[in-house]
Write an enzyme that holds these catalytic residues in place. Structure first.
Site, PDB file in Angstrom:
ATOM      1  N   ARG A 104       1.168  -1.235   0.014  1.00 27.45           N
ATOM      2  CA  ARG A 104      -0.419  -0.257   0.032  1.00 27.45           C
ATOM      3  C   ARG A 104       0.769   1.041   0.534  1.00 27.45           C
ATOM      4  O   ARG A 104       1.668   1.801   0.859  1.00 27.45           O
ATOM      5  CB  ARG A 104      -0.889  -0.102   0.946  1.00 27.45           C
ATOM      6  CG  ARG A 104      -2.000   0.975   1.291  1.00 27.45           C
ATOM      7  CD  ARG A 104      -2.865   0.918   2.275  1.00 27.45           C
ATOM      8  NE  ARG A 104      -2.307   1.251   3.928  1.00 27.45           N
ATOM      9  CZ  ARG A 104      -3.109   2.041   4.815  1.00 27.45           C
ATOM     10  NH1 ARG A 104      -3.791   1.771   4.783  1.00 27.45           N
ATOM     11  NH2 ARG A 104      -1.984   1.920   5.859  1.00 27.45           N
ATOM     12  N   THR A 108      -0.662   7.670  -1.473  1.00 21.15           N
ATOM     13  CA  THR A 108      -2.370   7.481  -1.856  1.00 21.15           C
ATOM     14  C   THR A 108      -3.023   6.248  -1.690  1.00 21.15           C
ATOM     15  O   THR A 108      -4.490   6.466  -1.213  1.00 21.15           O
ATOM     16  CB  THR A 108      -2.042   6.900  -3.192  1.00 21.15           C
ATOM     17  OG1 THR A 108      -1.179   6.167  -3.921  1.00 21.15           O
ATOM     18  CG2 THR A 108      -1.146   8.344  -3.505  1.00 21.15           C
ATOM     19  N   ASP A 200       0.890  -1.300  13.536  1.00 21.86           N
ATOM     20  CA  ASP A 200       1.166  -2.699  11.996  1.00 21.86           C
ATOM     21  C   ASP A 200       1.154  -3.574  12.380  1.00 21.86           C
ATOM     22  O   ASP A 200       1.882  -4.221  12.997  1.00 21.86           O
ATOM     23  CB  ASP A 200       2.280  -1.688  11.324  1.00 21.86           C
ATOM     24  CG  ASP A 200       2.490  -2.118   9.778  1.00 21.86           C
ATOM     25  OD1 ASP A 200       2.369  -3.898   9.990  1.00 21.86           O
ATOM     26  OD2 ASP A 200       3.066  -1.450   9.140  1.00 21.86           O
ATOM     27  N   ASP A 203       4.784  -5.400  10.861  1.00 22.52           N
ATOM     28  CA  ASP A 203       5.999  -4.935  11.967  1.00 22.52           C
ATOM     29  C   ASP A 203       6.432  -5.581  12.789  1.00 22.52           C
ATOM     30  O   ASP A 203       7.075  -6.100  13.587  1.00 22.52           O
ATOM     31  CB  ASP A 203       6.563  -3.933  11.727  1.00 22.52           C
ATOM     32  CG  ASP A 203       6.236  -2.801  10.390  1.00 22.52           C
ATOM     33  OD1 ASP A 203       6.882  -3.513  10.038  1.00 22.52           O
ATOM     34  OD2 ASP A 203       5.677  -1.779  10.503  1.00 22.52           O
TER      35      ASP A 203
END
Length: 210
Positions: A104, A108, A200, A203
């Site tokens: 991703r 954007t 995340d 991560d």
């Protein structure tokens, strides 16, 4: 949001609380993610077709319910989906496995594909798609589209936490795909992260830094 199934189970909630905790170390995070994946897979497969067969126990013969068709293909959205799919593989150890690689763009928020590996069985068995976070819904919708293009006749989407925005976008793009999640969170922040969320997932699962 008729396609959304929020799984209500205290053992699931207990694991999710620890998964969300910022102090949970990576190794423990991976273990929890797999356990949550197993619970959600059980819920996602509750309606798999069944048939009756005759078996013989040590004491007598009986009619018993079994699966009417082979297990669905398990598909991980890389990379965080790997940890969640591990639990699915524990529940469905005979299932073929596929992978969708999406990244991703942080500006954007649009996904782009860098890998697709799908077993041919997906065309007859359908698939369960694993991705811990259903945030904006862009990556989820793209991943579902890739699996459909590979020939899957039906797909179930499994995630740990979902944002209302992501659920709505996925439902609009793919109204035939049910979503199974441990929690429907409040909203997205300005970066497209789920609040309260769990950070995340990739991560935290693999001990890397974003």
């Amino acid at each position: 949001m008729t396609t959304l199934h929020v799984v209500d189970h205290v053992l699931l909630a207990h694991r999710l609380a620890e998964l969300r905790d910022v102090a949970t170390p990576s190794a423990r995070f991976r273990k929890l993610l797999a356990e949550i994946g197993a619970i959600l897979t059980l819920e996602a497969t509750r309606s798999l077709p069944a048939r009756t067969t005759r078996i013989t126990t040590p004491l007598t013969a009986m009619e018993h319910r079994v699966l009417a068709a082979p297990e669905p293909v398990l598909v991980a959205v890389l990379r965080a989906g790997l940890g969640l799919m591990e639990g699915g593989m524990q529940v469905l150890p005979e299932a073929p496995v596929g992978h969708v690689g999406l990244v991703r763009d942080e500006h954007t928020l649009k996904p782009s594909q860098y890998m697709l590996r799908m077993p041919p069985e997906v065309r007859t068995r359908g698939a369960i798609l694993f991705d811990p976070m259903l945030a904006t819904g862009g990556s989820a919708a793209a991943a579902v589209q890739r699996v459909k293009e590979a020939g899957a006749p039906h797909i179930r989407f499994v995630c740990v936490v979902a944002a209302p925005e992501g659920v709505a976008r996925l439902a609009k793009a793919h109204p035939d795909v049910p979503v199974y999640t441990a929690a429907l969170d409040e909203r997205l922040d300005h970066r497209g992260f789920i609040l309260p969320g769990l950070g995340d997932a990739g991560d935290r699962c693999f001990g890397t830094e974003g």
